[in-house]
Write a protein that holds these residues in place. Structure first.
Motif, PDB file in Angstrom:
ATOM      1  N   TYR A  31       0.845  -1.192   0.000  1.00  0.00           N
ATOM      2  CA  TYR A  31       0.000   0.000   0.000  1.00  0.00           C
ATOM      3  C   TYR A  31       0.880   1.241   0.000  1.00  0.00           C
ATOM      4  CZ  TYR A  31      -3.131   3.719   1.286  1.00  0.00           C
ATOM      5  OH  TYR A  31      -3.811   4.906   1.293  1.00  0.00           O
ATOM      6  N   HIS A  32       0.662   2.108  -0.986  1.00  0.00           N
ATOM      7  CA  HIS A  32       1.366   3.389  -1.089  1.00  0.00           C
ATOM      8  C   HIS A  32       0.491   4.473  -0.490  1.00  0.00           C
ATOM      9  CE1 HIS A  32       3.284   6.937  -2.808  1.00  0.00           C
ATOM     10  NE2 HIS A  32       2.111   7.266  -3.315  1.00  0.00           N
ATOM     11  N   ASP A  33       0.990   5.155   0.528  1.00  0.00           N
ATOM     12  CA  ASP A  33       0.257   6.259   1.149  1.00  0.00           C
ATOM     13  C   ASP A  33       0.335   7.502   0.277  1.00  0.00           C
ATOM     14  OD1 ASP A  33      -0.750   5.838   4.028  1.00  0.00           O
ATOM     15  OD2 ASP A  33       1.220   4.888   4.078  1.00  0.00           O
ATOM     16  N   PRO A  34      -0.802   8.019  -0.187  1.00  0.00           N
ATOM     17  CA  PRO A  34      -0.780   9.302  -0.894  1.00  0.00           C
ATOM     18  C   PRO A  34      -0.440  10.423   0.096  1.00  0.00           C
ATOM     19  CG  PRO A  34      -2.811   8.096  -1.350  1.00  0.00           C
ATOM     20  CD  PRO A  34      -2.129   7.406  -0.205  1.00  0.00           C
ATOM     21  N   CYS A  35       0.520  11.247  -0.270  1.00  0.00           N
ATOM     22  CA  CYS A  35       1.013  12.244   0.691  1.00  0.00           C
ATOM     23  C   CYS A  35      -0.063  13.245   1.097  1.00  0.00           C
ATOM     24  CB  CYS A  35       2.252  12.938   0.152  1.00  0.00           C
ATOM     25  SG  CYS A  35       2.043  13.805  -1.405  1.00  0.00           S
ATOM     26  N   TYR A  36      -0.824  13.778   0.174  1.00  0.00           N
ATOM     27  CA  TYR A  36      -1.838  14.772   0.535  1.00  0.00           C
ATOM     28  C   TYR A  36      -2.988  14.148   1.309  1.00  0.00           C
ATOM     29  CZ  TYR A  36       0.272  18.649  -1.938  1.00  0.00           C
ATOM     30  OH  TYR A  36       1.120  19.638  -2.315  1.00  0.00           O
ATOM     31  N   LEU A  37      -3.342  12.933   0.982  1.00  0.00           N
ATOM     32  CA  LEU A  37      -4.420  12.258   1.690  1.00  0.00           C
ATOM     33  C   LEU A  37      -4.081  12.111   3.166  1.00  0.00           C
ATOM     34  CD1 LEU A  37      -7.166  10.860   1.268  1.00  0.00           C
ATOM     35  CD2 LEU A  37      -5.908   8.735   0.897  1.00  0.00           C
ATOM     36  N   GLY A  38      -2.845  11.759   3.440  1.00  0.00           N
ATOM     37  CA  GLY A  38      -2.434  11.588   4.823  1.00  0.00           C
ATOM     38  C   GLY A  38      -2.097  12.888   5.523  1.00  0.00           C
ATOM     39  N   CYS A  66       6.127   5.592   4.839  1.00  0.00           N
ATOM     40  CA  CYS A  66       4.702   5.283   4.901  1.00  0.00           C
ATOM     41  C   CYS A  66       4.066   6.169   5.959  1.00  0.00           C
ATOM     42  CB  CYS A  66       4.450   3.804   5.181  1.00  0.00           C
ATOM     43  SG  CYS A  66       4.910   3.242   6.824  1.00  0.00           S
ATOM     44  N   ARG A  67       2.767   6.194   5.935  1.00  0.00           N
ATOM     45  CA  ARG A  67       1.957   7.026   6.831  1.00  0.00           C
ATOM     46  C   ARG A  67       2.415   8.480   6.762  1.00  0.00           C
ATOM     47  NH1 ARG A  67      -1.394   3.562   9.991  1.00  0.00           N
ATOM     48  NH2 ARG A  67      -0.684   1.437   9.790  1.00  0.00           N
ATOM     49  N   ASN A  68       2.647   9.141   7.879  1.00  0.00           N
ATOM     50  CA  ASN A  68       2.985  10.568   7.835  1.00  0.00           C
ATOM     51  C   ASN A  68       4.381  10.834   7.278  1.00  0.00           C
ATOM     52  OD1 ASN A  68       4.022   9.426  10.184  1.00  0.00           O
ATOM     53  ND2 ASN A  68       4.078  11.384  11.240  1.00  0.00           N
ATOM     54  N   ASN A  69       5.168   9.801   7.071  1.00  0.00           N
ATOM     55  CA  ASN A  69       6.485   9.952   6.445  1.00  0.00           C
ATOM     56  C   ASN A  69       6.462   9.509   4.986  1.00  0.00           C
ATOM     57  OD1 ASN A  69       7.866  10.901   8.763  1.00  0.00           O
ATOM     58  ND2 ASN A  69       7.868   8.816   9.563  1.00  0.00           N
ATOM     59  N   ALA A  70       5.283   9.393   4.426  1.00  0.00           N
ATOM     60  CA  ALA A  70       5.154   8.894   3.054  1.00  0.00           C
ATOM     61  C   ALA A  70       5.863   9.798   2.067  1.00  0.00           C
ATOM     62  CB  ALA A  70       3.685   8.770   2.672  1.00  0.00           C
ATOM     63  N   MET A  71       6.513   9.160   1.126  1.00  0.00           N
ATOM     64  CA  MET A  71       7.166   9.897   0.058  1.00  0.00           C
ATOM     65  C   MET A  71       6.143  10.147  -1.042  1.00  0.00           C
ATOM     66  SD  MET A  71      10.389   8.767  -2.222  1.00  0.00           S
ATOM     67  CE  MET A  71      10.894   9.755  -3.603  1.00  0.00           C
ATOM     68  N   CYS A  72       6.104  11.353  -1.509  1.00  0.00           N
ATOM     69  CA  CYS A  72       5.191  11.723  -2.594  1.00  0.00           C
ATOM     70  C   CYS A  72       5.526  10.922  -3.847  1.00  0.00           C
ATOM     71  CB  CYS A  72       5.330  13.218  -2.862  1.00  0.00           C
ATOM     72  SG  CYS A  72       4.293  13.823  -4.190  1.00  0.00           S
ATOM     73  N   CYS A  73       4.525  10.600  -4.625  1.00  0.00           N
ATOM     74  CA  CYS A  73       4.731   9.892  -5.894  1.00  0.00           C
ATOM     75  C   CYS A  73       5.305  10.825  -6.958  1.00  0.00           C
ATOM     76  CB  CYS A  73       3.409   9.301  -6.381  1.00  0.00           C
ATOM     77  SG  CYS A  73       2.220  10.570  -6.881  1.00  0.00           S
ATOM     78  N   GLY A  74       5.250  12.110  -6.696  1.00  0.00           N
ATOM     79  CA  GLY A  74       5.728  13.101  -7.650  1.00  0.00           C
ATOM     80  C   GLY A  74       4.633  14.029  -8.138  1.00  0.00           C
ATOM     81  N   ALA A  75       3.414  13.551  -8.171  1.00  0.00           N
ATOM     82  CA  ALA A  75       2.317  14.374  -8.693  1.00  0.00           C
ATOM     83  C   ALA A  75       2.018  15.549  -7.772  1.00  0.00           C
ATOM     84  CB  ALA A  75       1.062  13.525  -8.897  1.00  0.00           C
ATOM     85  N   GLY A  76       2.174  15.351  -6.458  1.00  0.00           N
ATOM     86  CA  GLY A  76       1.909  16.428  -5.522  1.00  0.00           C
ATOM     87  C   GLY A  76       2.840  17.614  -5.716  1.00  0.00           C
ATOM     88  N   GLY A  77       3.999  17.357  -6.267  1.00  0.00           N
ATOM     89  CA  GLY A  77       4.947  18.425  -6.567  1.00  0.00           C
ATOM     90  C   GLY A  77       4.835  18.903  -7.995  1.00  0.00           C
ATOM     91  N   ALA A  78       3.730  18.585  -8.636  1.00  0.00           N
ATOM     92  CA  ALA A  78       3.420  18.975 -10.022  1.00  0.00           C
ATOM     93  C   ALA A  78       4.328  18.319 -11.050  1.00  0.00           C
ATOM     94  CB  ALA A  78       3.438  20.493 -10.179  1.00  0.00           C
ATOM     95  N   LYS A  79       5.018  17.265 -10.660  1.00  0.00           N
ATOM     96  CA  LYS A  79       5.903  16.580 -11.599  1.00  0.00           C
ATOM     97  C   LYS A  79       5.124  15.735 -12.607  1.00  0.00           C
ATOM     98  CE  LYS A  79       9.907  16.827  -8.665  1.00  0.00           C
ATOM     99  NZ  LYS A  79      10.374  18.066  -9.156  1.00  0.00           N
ATOM    100  N   ILE A  80       3.824  15.637 -12.406  1.00  0.00           N
ATOM    101  CA  ILE A  80       2.974  14.952 -13.371  1.00  0.00           C
ATOM    102  C   ILE A  80       2.866  15.763 -14.664  1.00  0.00           C
ATOM    103  CG2 ILE A  80       0.786  15.962 -12.605  1.00  0.00           C
ATOM    104  CD1 ILE A  80      -0.467  13.171 -12.974  1.00  0.00           C
TER     105      ILE A  80
END
Length: 160
Positions: A31-38, A66-80
């Motif tokens: 399970y990958h924690d979405p950074c903004y969701l958490g 994971c959890r509050n230390n989750a690494m962003c997938c990149g989209a949250g930093g607009a890298k999408i």
């Protein structure tokens, strides 16, 4: 407004949804924690509760963030929206973290994470063998399995 993870967890908790059929290939689901969701909505347990309610599904935590230390997938930093030209791509690094857990499948709870991780899986050459599904798709497959209508994963679909 609520996130679908909250709503699905509530439906399972109240017994309105009852996943009852184990899923094939769900012996190791990272399970990958979405950074903004958490971090911004404090939604950590609900997606896990949905996955944990599915019989036979073994959830794996991604130890590298994971959890509050989750690494962003990149989209949250607009890298999408653009190609990174220096350094390593964030989503490729995140896919390496996920692969380190040796999962059979990956679960996400964010459409942007799905896009970014699918791109990372393609870059790592595992897109066809490491399905990436939303938690709702795992749940739907467990519910639909009773009727024999399991949704195709990307690795099973003839359209990919």
């Amino acid at each position: 407004m609520r996130h679908h993870a909250e709503y699905l967890a509530e439906l399972i908790q109240t017994g309105k949804l009852r996943p009852s059929v184990p899923l094939d290939g769900a012996s190791g689901v990272a399970y990958h924690d979405p950074c903004y969701l958490g971090r911004y909505q404090d939604i950590y347990e609900q997606p896990r509760a949905v996955l944990d309610a599915i019989p036979g599904l073994e959830r794996k935590e991604v130890r590298a963030g994971c959890r509050n230390n989750a690494m962003c997938c990149g989209a949250g930093g607009a890298k999408i929206w653009f190609e990174e030209r220096r350094g390593r791509r964030v989503n490729h690094l995140r896919m390496e973290h996920i692969q380190a857990e040796n999962p059979d499948q990956v679960a996400v709870a964010c459409p942007y994470c799905m896009i970014m991780l699918e791109d990372g899986a393609r870059a790592k050459g595992v897109y066809e063998t490491l399905p990436i599904l939303d938690i709702s798709e795992f749940l739907t497959n467990s519910l639909a399995a009773r009727a024999g209508t399991v949704r195709d994963t990307p690795a099973q679909s003839s359209e990919t």
